[in-house]
Design a protein around this motif. Structure first.
Motif, PDB file in Angstrom:
ATOM      1  N   MET A 169      13.329 -59.701  11.671  1.00  0.00           N
ATOM      2  CA  MET A 169      13.233 -58.993  13.059  1.00  0.00           C
ATOM      3  C   MET A 169      12.709 -59.702  14.190  1.00  0.00           C
ATOM      4  O   MET A 169      11.672 -60.369  14.085  1.00  0.00           O
ATOM      5  CB  MET A 169      11.937 -57.705  12.850  1.00  0.00           C
ATOM      6  CG  MET A 169      12.237 -56.843  11.686  1.00  0.00           C
ATOM      7  SD  MET A 169      11.017 -55.770  11.136  1.00  0.00           S
ATOM      8  CE  MET A 169      10.246 -56.412   9.684  1.00  0.00           C
ATOM      9  N   PRO A 170      13.660 -59.539  15.202  1.00  0.00           N
ATOM     10  CA  PRO A 170      13.062 -60.539  16.407  1.00  0.00           C
ATOM     11  C   PRO A 170      11.887 -60.143  17.105  1.00  0.00           C
ATOM     12  O   PRO A 170      11.521 -58.818  17.030  1.00  0.00           O
ATOM     13  CB  PRO A 170      14.506 -60.438  17.358  1.00  0.00           C
ATOM     14  CG  PRO A 170      15.235 -59.121  16.949  1.00  0.00           C
ATOM     15  CD  PRO A 170      14.634 -59.126  15.546  1.00  0.00           C
ATOM     16  N   ASP A 171      11.292 -61.036  17.722  1.00  0.00           N
ATOM     17  CA  ASP A 171       9.935 -60.643  18.631  1.00  0.00           C
ATOM     18  C   ASP A 171      10.018 -59.331  19.381  1.00  0.00           C
ATOM     19  O   ASP A 171       9.387 -58.641  19.758  1.00  0.00           O
ATOM     20  CB  ASP A 171       9.302 -61.582  19.115  1.00  0.00           C
ATOM     21  CG  ASP A 171      10.489 -62.449  19.992  1.00  0.00           C
ATOM     22  OD1 ASP A 171      11.525 -62.123  20.379  1.00  0.00           O
ATOM     23  OD2 ASP A 171       9.849 -63.656  20.519  1.00  0.00           O
ATOM     24  N   SER A 172      11.627 -59.147  19.973  1.00  0.00           N
ATOM     25  CA  SER A 172      11.722 -58.054  20.963  1.00  0.00           C
ATOM     26  C   SER A 172      11.672 -56.895  20.196  1.00  0.00           C
ATOM     27  O   SER A 172      11.069 -55.840  20.802  1.00  0.00           O
ATOM     28  CB  SER A 172      13.118 -58.467  21.710  1.00  0.00           C
ATOM     29  OG  SER A 172      14.149 -58.677  20.799  1.00  0.00           O
ATOM     30  N   ILE A 194      18.420 -50.639  16.059  1.00  0.00           N
ATOM     31  CA  ILE A 194      17.477 -49.632  16.231  1.00  0.00           C
ATOM     32  C   ILE A 194      17.190 -49.636  17.892  1.00  0.00           C
ATOM     33  O   ILE A 194      16.903 -50.567  18.305  1.00  0.00           O
ATOM     34  CB  ILE A 194      16.132 -50.165  15.636  1.00  0.00           C
ATOM     35  CG1 ILE A 194      16.117 -50.477  14.366  1.00  0.00           C
ATOM     36  CG2 ILE A 194      15.066 -49.079  15.807  1.00  0.00           C
ATOM     37  CD1 ILE A 194      16.511 -49.407  13.214  1.00  0.00           C
ATOM     38  N   GLY A 195      17.896 -48.409  18.269  1.00  0.00           N
ATOM     39  CA  GLY A 195      17.965 -48.519  19.871  1.00  0.00           C
ATOM     40  C   GLY A 195      18.977 -49.850  20.454  1.00  0.00           C
ATOM     41  O   GLY A 195      19.769 -49.671  19.843  1.00  0.00           O
ATOM     42  N   GLN A 196      18.225 -50.536  21.359  1.00  0.00           N
ATOM     43  CA  GLN A 196      19.150 -51.630  21.766  1.00  0.00           C
ATOM     44  C   GLN A 196      18.689 -53.205  20.929  1.00  0.00           C
ATOM     45  O   GLN A 196      19.222 -54.147  21.170  1.00  0.00           O
ATOM     46  CB  GLN A 196      18.411 -51.781  23.202  1.00  0.00           C
ATOM     47  CG  GLN A 196      19.067 -50.541  24.213  1.00  0.00           C
ATOM     48  CD  GLN A 196      20.500 -50.501  24.048  1.00  0.00           C
ATOM     49  OE1 GLN A 196      21.378 -51.347  24.210  1.00  0.00           O
ATOM     50  NE2 GLN A 196      20.758 -49.166  23.636  1.00  0.00           N
ATOM     51  N   GLU A 197      17.924 -53.095  19.833  1.00  0.00           N
ATOM     52  CA  GLU A 197      17.398 -53.941  19.004  1.00  0.00           C
ATOM     53  C   GLU A 197      18.032 -53.984  17.562  1.00  0.00           C
ATOM     54  O   GLU A 197      18.256 -52.920  17.358  1.00  0.00           O
ATOM     55  CB  GLU A 197      15.882 -54.163  18.951  1.00  0.00           C
ATOM     56  CG  GLU A 197      15.150 -54.360  20.324  1.00  0.00           C
ATOM     57  CD  GLU A 197      15.576 -55.519  21.063  1.00  0.00           C
ATOM     58  OE1 GLU A 197      15.841 -56.341  20.434  1.00  0.00           O
ATOM     59  OE2 GLU A 197      15.447 -55.388  22.347  1.00  0.00           O
ATOM     60  N   SER A 198      18.062 -55.177  16.986  1.00  0.00           N
ATOM     61  CA  SER A 198      18.786 -55.280  15.748  1.00  0.00           C
ATOM     62  C   SER A 198      17.697 -55.986  14.822  1.00  0.00           C
ATOM     63  O   SER A 198      16.719 -56.573  15.013  1.00  0.00           O
ATOM     64  CB  SER A 198      19.957 -56.195  15.950  1.00  0.00           C
ATOM     65  OG  SER A 198      20.945 -55.519  16.537  1.00  0.00           O
ATOM     66  N   MET A 199      18.010 -55.757  13.488  1.00  0.00           N
ATOM     67  CA  MET A 199      17.351 -56.463  12.371  1.00  0.00           C
ATOM     68  C   MET A 199      18.322 -56.512  11.441  1.00  0.00           C
ATOM     69  O   MET A 199      19.388 -55.971  11.049  1.00  0.00           O
ATOM     70  CB  MET A 199      15.963 -55.702  11.861  1.00  0.00           C
ATOM     71  CG  MET A 199      16.391 -54.512  11.207  1.00  0.00           C
ATOM     72  SD  MET A 199      14.999 -53.529  10.176  1.00  0.00           S
ATOM     73  CE  MET A 199      14.005 -53.121  11.560  1.00  0.00           C
ATOM     74  N   VAL A 200      17.964 -57.571  10.427  1.00  0.00           N
ATOM     75  CA  VAL A 200      18.856 -58.075   9.399  1.00  0.00           C
ATOM     76  C   VAL A 200      18.131 -57.645   7.867  1.00  0.00           C
ATOM     77  O   VAL A 200      16.961 -58.274   8.056  1.00  0.00           O
ATOM     78  CB  VAL A 200      19.523 -59.482   9.392  1.00  0.00           C
ATOM     79  CG1 VAL A 200      20.068 -59.714   8.123  1.00  0.00           C
ATOM     80  CG2 VAL A 200      20.435 -59.628  10.531  1.00  0.00           C
ATOM     81  N   VAL A 201      18.672 -56.906   7.127  1.00  0.00           N
ATOM     82  CA  VAL A 201      17.951 -56.710   5.963  1.00  0.00           C
ATOM     83  C   VAL A 201      18.842 -57.197   4.870  1.00  0.00           C
ATOM     84  O   VAL A 201      20.016 -56.739   4.778  1.00  0.00           O
ATOM     85  CB  VAL A 201      17.697 -55.093   5.789  1.00  0.00           C
ATOM     86  CG1 VAL A 201      17.194 -54.954   4.356  1.00  0.00           C
ATOM     87  CG2 VAL A 201      16.959 -54.740   6.771  1.00  0.00           C
TER      88      VAL A 201
END
Length: 169
Positions: A94-97, A147-154
């Motif tokens: 998960m990026p800090d943003s 998630i909204g304008q942000e991303s995560m990789v699972v």
């Protein structure tokens, strides 16, 4: 860093599931919570946190999912177990943003990420990839989640073929 983490980070990820047996692809393509499905299929599933920390380096295999130049990423690695049997190794980036907007993600403890993720109405799975490790035969999948304008990789590594013997709907 665990061997499982290394396997996920350096895997040869694929997009098309044409060559994947259907009893495996049904699990890899699962669009609902993997933890919830494992619980329905095998009984109680426990989350054991192996590591949680900020990291500043991603290899190219992972970095390409984050077009924004994030300086650091929250890396969470967990094991999902049924009784004492490891079922899944999961690595989430998960990026800090994203964490700036959702600090609760750093406080999940032994709760599954899916409890939070699948309650989000703004969750979109943008990409799904899979791999099979040639040395062990283990399958893994990874998803880019927006998630909204942000991303995560699972990324999730299936640790036992026993999972694929169970049919899911």
């Amino acid at each position: 860093m665990s061997d499982y983490s290394q396997l996920i980070q350096h895997a040869d990820w694929q997009h098309s599931m044409e060559t994947v047996p259907s009893f495996v692809s049904s699990w890899l393509n699962l669009s609902s919570s993997l933890t919830a499905t494992l619980t329905q299929t095998f009984g109680e599933v426990h989350v054991s946190v192996l590591s949680e920390s900020w990291i500043t380096f991603l290899n190219d295999n992972e970095r390409r999912f984050f077009p924004k130049k994030a300086a650091r990423f929250w890396c969470r690695e967990v094991m999902l177990k049924n009784q004492d049997t490891p079922l899944i190794f999961a690595r989430t980036l998960m990026p800090d943003s994203l964490l700036a907007q959702h600090i609760e993600l750093q406080q999940l403890g032994n709760r599954a990420l899916g409890e939070w993720l699948f309650m989000r109405p703004d969750r979109i799975r943008q990409r799904l990839e899979w791999t099979q490790d040639q040395a062990t035969g283990l399958y893994a999948r990874r998803a880019l989640m927006q998630i909204g304008q942000e991303s995560m990789v699972v990324a999730e590594l299936f640790l036992t073929p026993r999972i694929f013997t169970r049919t899911i709907k």
